[in-house]
Design a protein around this motif. Structure first.
Motif, PDB file in Angstrom:
ATOM      1  N   ASP A 115       0.845  -1.190   0.000  1.00  0.00           N
ATOM      2  CA  ASP A 115       0.000   0.000   0.000  1.00  0.00           C
ATOM      3  C   ASP A 115       0.882   1.241   0.000  1.00  0.00           C
ATOM      4  OD1 ASP A 115       0.305   1.270   2.765  1.00  0.00           O
ATOM      5  OD2 ASP A 115      -0.392  -0.712   3.377  1.00  0.00           O
ATOM      6  N   ASP A 116       0.256   2.381  -0.261  1.00  0.00           N
ATOM      7  CA  ASP A 116       0.988   3.650  -0.293  1.00  0.00           C
ATOM      8  C   ASP A 116       0.584   4.553   0.873  1.00  0.00           C
ATOM      9  OD1 ASP A 116      -1.569   4.295  -1.082  1.00  0.00           O
ATOM     10  OD2 ASP A 116      -0.966   5.434  -2.859  1.00  0.00           O
ATOM     11  N   GLY A 117       0.218   3.932   1.982  1.00  0.00           N
ATOM     12  CA  GLY A 117      -0.167   4.677   3.177  1.00  0.00           C
ATOM     13  C   GLY A 117       1.033   5.156   3.969  1.00  0.00           C
ATOM     14  N   PRO A 118       0.811   5.535   5.230  1.00  0.00           N
ATOM     15  CA  PRO A 118       1.882   6.090   6.056  1.00  0.00           C
ATOM     16  C   PRO A 118       2.906   5.069   6.536  1.00  0.00           C
ATOM     17  CG  PRO A 118      -0.127   5.901   7.326  1.00  0.00           C
ATOM     18  CD  PRO A 118      -0.474   5.552   5.897  1.00  0.00           C
ATOM     19  N   GLY A 119       2.632   3.778   6.390  1.00  0.00           N
ATOM     20  CA  GLY A 119       3.559   2.750   6.856  1.00  0.00           C
ATOM     21  C   GLY A 119       3.346   2.450   8.328  1.00  0.00           C
ATOM     22  N   LEU A 120       4.051   1.453   8.817  1.00  0.00           N
ATOM     23  CA  LEU A 120       3.905   1.029  10.207  1.00  0.00           C
ATOM     24  C   LEU A 120       4.782   1.822  11.163  1.00  0.00           C
ATOM     25  CD1 LEU A 120       3.769  -2.816   9.601  1.00  0.00           C
ATOM     26  CD2 LEU A 120       1.897  -1.366  10.384  1.00  0.00           C
ATOM     27  N   GLY A 121       5.801   2.476  10.625  1.00  0.00           N
ATOM     28  CA  GLY A 121       6.672   3.286  11.468  1.00  0.00           C
ATOM     29  C   GLY A 121       7.322   2.494  12.580  1.00  0.00           C
ATOM     30  N   GLU A 122       7.265   3.041  13.779  1.00  0.00           N
ATOM     31  CA  GLU A 122       7.967   2.453  14.922  1.00  0.00           C
ATOM     32  C   GLU A 122       7.429   1.097  15.357  1.00  0.00           C
ATOM     33  OE1 GLU A 122       5.894   4.525  18.730  1.00  0.00           O
ATOM     34  OE2 GLU A 122       6.970   5.880  17.389  1.00  0.00           O
ATOM     35  N   VAL A 123       6.230   0.709  14.919  1.00  0.00           N
ATOM     36  CA  VAL A 123       5.685  -0.578  15.345  1.00  0.00           C
ATOM     37  C   VAL A 123       5.949  -1.702  14.345  1.00  0.00           C
ATOM     38  CG1 VAL A 123       3.896   0.470  16.789  1.00  0.00           C
ATOM     39  CG2 VAL A 123       3.353  -0.192  14.444  1.00  0.00           C
ATOM     40  N   THR A 124       6.743  -1.456  13.294  1.00  0.00           N
ATOM     41  CA  THR A 124       6.991  -2.486  12.283  1.00  0.00           C
ATOM     42  C   THR A 124       7.475  -3.787  12.899  1.00  0.00           C
ATOM     43  OG1 THR A 124       7.456  -0.858  10.573  1.00  0.00           O
ATOM     44  CG2 THR A 124       8.285  -3.072  10.182  1.00  0.00           C
ATOM     45  N   THR A 125       8.393  -3.718  13.854  1.00  0.00           N
ATOM     46  CA  THR A 125       8.957  -4.940  14.432  1.00  0.00           C
ATOM     47  C   THR A 125       8.031  -5.614  15.433  1.00  0.00           C
ATOM     48  OG1 THR A 125      10.116  -3.656  16.128  1.00  0.00           O
ATOM     49  CG2 THR A 125      11.348  -4.181  14.109  1.00  0.00           C
ATOM     50  N   THR A 126       7.037  -4.907  15.953  1.00  0.00           N
ATOM     51  CA  THR A 126       6.133  -5.485  16.940  1.00  0.00           C
ATOM     52  C   THR A 126       4.696  -5.596  16.436  1.00  0.00           C
ATOM     53  OG1 THR A 126       5.705  -3.316  17.923  1.00  0.00           O
ATOM     54  CG2 THR A 126       7.500  -4.641  18.895  1.00  0.00           C
ATOM     55  N   ALA A 127       4.458  -5.257  15.184  1.00  0.00           N
ATOM     56  CA  ALA A 127       3.093  -5.175  14.654  1.00  0.00           C
ATOM     57  C   ALA A 127       2.349  -6.498  14.677  1.00  0.00           C
ATOM     58  CB  ALA A 127       3.115  -4.617  13.236  1.00  0.00           C
ATOM     59  N   VAL A 128       3.048  -7.640  14.699  1.00  0.00           N
ATOM     60  CA  VAL A 128       2.364  -8.924  14.699  1.00  0.00           C
ATOM     61  C   VAL A 128       1.928  -9.350  16.096  1.00  0.00           C
ATOM     62  CG1 VAL A 128       3.489  -9.722  12.603  1.00  0.00           C
ATOM     63  CG2 VAL A 128       4.475 -10.297  14.821  1.00  0.00           C
ATOM     64  N   GLU A 129       2.298  -8.593  17.115  1.00  0.00           N
ATOM     65  CA  GLU A 129       1.861  -8.914  18.470  1.00  0.00           C
ATOM     66  C   GLU A 129       0.402  -8.512  18.630  1.00  0.00           C
ATOM     67  OE1 GLU A 129       4.529  -7.106  21.269  1.00  0.00           O
ATOM     68  OE2 GLU A 129       6.289  -7.902  20.239  1.00  0.00           O
ATOM     69  N   ARG A 130      -0.340  -9.326  19.326  1.00  0.00           N
ATOM     70  CA  ARG A 130      -1.760  -9.032  19.536  1.00  0.00           C
ATOM     71  C   ARG A 130      -1.926  -7.705  20.260  1.00  0.00           C
ATOM     72  NH1 ARG A 130      -3.820 -14.971  21.467  1.00  0.00           N
ATOM     73  NH2 ARG A 130      -3.268 -15.994  19.530  1.00  0.00           N
ATOM     74  N   PRO A 166       9.871   1.179  -0.370  1.00  0.00           N
ATOM     75  CA  PRO A 166      10.963   2.106  -0.661  1.00  0.00           C
ATOM     76  C   PRO A 166      10.506   3.562  -0.758  1.00  0.00           C
ATOM     77  CG  PRO A 166      10.542   0.677  -2.551  1.00  0.00           C
ATOM     78  CD  PRO A 166       9.691   0.192  -1.426  1.00  0.00           C
ATOM     79  N   GLU A 167       9.236   3.760  -1.114  1.00  0.00           N
ATOM     80  CA  GLU A 167       8.710   5.126  -1.211  1.00  0.00           C
ATOM     81  C   GLU A 167       7.607   5.359  -0.185  1.00  0.00           C
ATOM     82  OE1 GLU A 167       7.625   5.849  -5.272  1.00  0.00           O
ATOM     83  OE2 GLU A 167       9.594   5.244  -5.998  1.00  0.00           O
ATOM     84  N   GLY A 168       7.649   4.599   0.916  1.00  0.00           N
ATOM     85  CA  GLY A 168       6.631   4.706   1.947  1.00  0.00           C
ATOM     86  C   GLY A 168       5.644   3.566   1.847  1.00  0.00           C
ATOM     87  N   GLY A 169       4.647   3.585   2.703  1.00  0.00           N
ATOM     88  CA  GLY A 169       3.668   2.524   2.719  1.00  0.00           C
ATOM     89  C   GLY A 169       4.200   1.281   3.384  1.00  0.00           C
ATOM     90  N   THR A 170       3.423   0.228   3.305  1.00  0.00           N
ATOM     91  CA  THR A 170       3.773  -1.041   3.941  1.00  0.00           C
ATOM     92  C   THR A 170       3.735  -2.154   2.909  1.00  0.00           C
ATOM     93  OG1 THR A 170       2.811  -0.318   6.038  1.00  0.00           O
ATOM     94  CG2 THR A 170       3.088  -2.680   5.749  1.00  0.00           C
ATOM     95  N   HIS A 171       4.692  -3.068   3.028  1.00  0.00           N
ATOM     96  CA  HIS A 171       4.707  -4.308   2.267  1.00  0.00           C
ATOM     97  C   HIS A 171       4.509  -5.424   3.288  1.00  0.00           C
ATOM     98  CE1 HIS A 171       7.269  -2.700  -1.336  1.00  0.00           C
ATOM     99  NE2 HIS A 171       6.245  -1.916  -1.037  1.00  0.00           N
ATOM    100  N   ALA A 172       3.456  -6.202   3.135  1.00  0.00           N
ATOM    101  CA  ALA A 172       3.155  -7.311   4.024  1.00  0.00           C
ATOM    102  C   ALA A 172       3.030  -8.559   3.167  1.00  0.00           C
ATOM    103  CB  ALA A 172       1.863  -7.049   4.793  1.00  0.00           C
ATOM    104  N   ALA A 173       3.864  -9.566   3.455  1.00  0.00           N
ATOM    105  CA  ALA A 173       3.879 -10.775   2.629  1.00  0.00           C
ATOM    106  C   ALA A 173       3.719 -12.018   3.466  1.00  0.00           C
ATOM    107  CB  ALA A 173       5.195 -10.857   1.853  1.00  0.00           C
ATOM    108  N   ILE A 174       2.911 -12.934   2.973  1.00  0.00           N
ATOM    109  CA  ILE A 174       2.872 -14.279   3.517  1.00  0.00           C
ATOM    110  C   ILE A 174       3.689 -15.130   2.559  1.00  0.00           C
ATOM    111  CG2 ILE A 174       1.433 -16.298   3.972  1.00  0.00           C
ATOM    112  CD1 ILE A 174      -0.622 -14.441   5.158  1.00  0.00           C
ATOM    113  N   VAL A 175       4.688 -15.790   3.120  1.00  0.00           N
ATOM    114  CA  VAL A 175       5.612 -16.596   2.339  1.00  0.00           C
ATOM    115  C   VAL A 175       5.431 -18.054   2.760  1.00  0.00           C
ATOM    116  CG1 VAL A 175       8.034 -16.930   1.710  1.00  0.00           C
ATOM    117  CG2 VAL A 175       7.218 -14.644   2.346  1.00  0.00           C
ATOM    118  N   LEU A 176       5.163 -18.907   1.776  1.00  0.00           N
ATOM    119  CA  LEU A 176       4.902 -20.327   2.033  1.00  0.00           C
ATOM    120  C   LEU A 176       5.782 -21.200   1.156  1.00  0.00           C
ATOM    121  CD1 LEU A 176       1.000 -20.225   1.776  1.00  0.00           C
ATOM    122  CD2 LEU A 176       2.346 -20.289   3.872  1.00  0.00           C
TER     123      LEU A 176
END
Length: 182
Positions: A115-130, A166-176
């Motif tokens: 997406d081209d939103g604001p991104g996860l910022g400081e919570v990127t590393t903890t975003a998967v925590e409930r 690279p230009e902002g936003g978030t990339h979220a991938a499920i890799v199988l």
């Protein structure tokens, strides 16, 4: 039966299944029967499901598929819901564009939502925590979508990867692990 009624019934069924999967996740048993899933067909179903929501929000929702089919052993319902969570998040935060991409990278299949939103910022590393939400979070939500997607990916023998675009936003991938097409 109108198309609208059919769409509403389909979404209600999807939400009921999501509730059941969430209950299973809380109980620690979120994996159903594994089957060989055609990931390109799954992506097309997701495009059909989320295109109206994107249009309602004034967003472009594009899909990029490979020339060759990609298969993976997965619980199709759980995988569709996990990717659906990623798309829903992207549609919530995007400024104008969301893209769902599928490709094979070595022995792995990648389903990535950008997406081209604001991104996860400081919570990127903890975003998967409930319960973790961005400080800029707006609207409803409990910070569970990424946690659920990550748990399903792990149970399918894969992983969830989050990064800033690279230009902002978030990339979220499920890799199988990808399966052979033969």
């Amino acid at each position: 039966q109108s198309e609208t009624a059919a769409a509403i019934r389909a979404e209600l069924g999807f939400m009921e299944g999501l509730t059941q999967n969430f209950e299973a996740l809380l109980e620690g048993d979120a994996q159903g029967e594994l089957e060989l899933v055609e990931l390109d067909a799954l992506v097309e179903r997701l495009q059909h499901r989320f295109a109206p929501l994107a249009a309602d929000r004034g967003l472009a929702f594009d899909v990029a598929l490979p020339d060759e089919p990609i298969l993976a052993a997965a619980d199709a319902i759980a995988l569709e819901r996990a990717i659906g969570n990623l798309i829903h998040n992207a549609l919530r935060w995007a400024s104008g564009n969301v893209v769902l991409l599928l490709w094979r990278e070595g022995e792995e299949a990648r389903l990535e939502v950008r997406d081209d939103g604001p991104g996860l910022g400081e919570v990127t590393t903890t975003a998967v925590e409930r319960g973790v939400r961005s400080p800029d979070a707006r609207g409803e939500g409990w910070g569970l979508g990424l946690a659920i997607a990550e748990a399903f990916a792990r149970r399918l023998g894969g992983r969830l990867e989050l990064s800033a675009g690279p230009e902002g936003g978030t990339h979220a991938a499920i890799v199988l692990p990808a399966s052979s097409t033969t």
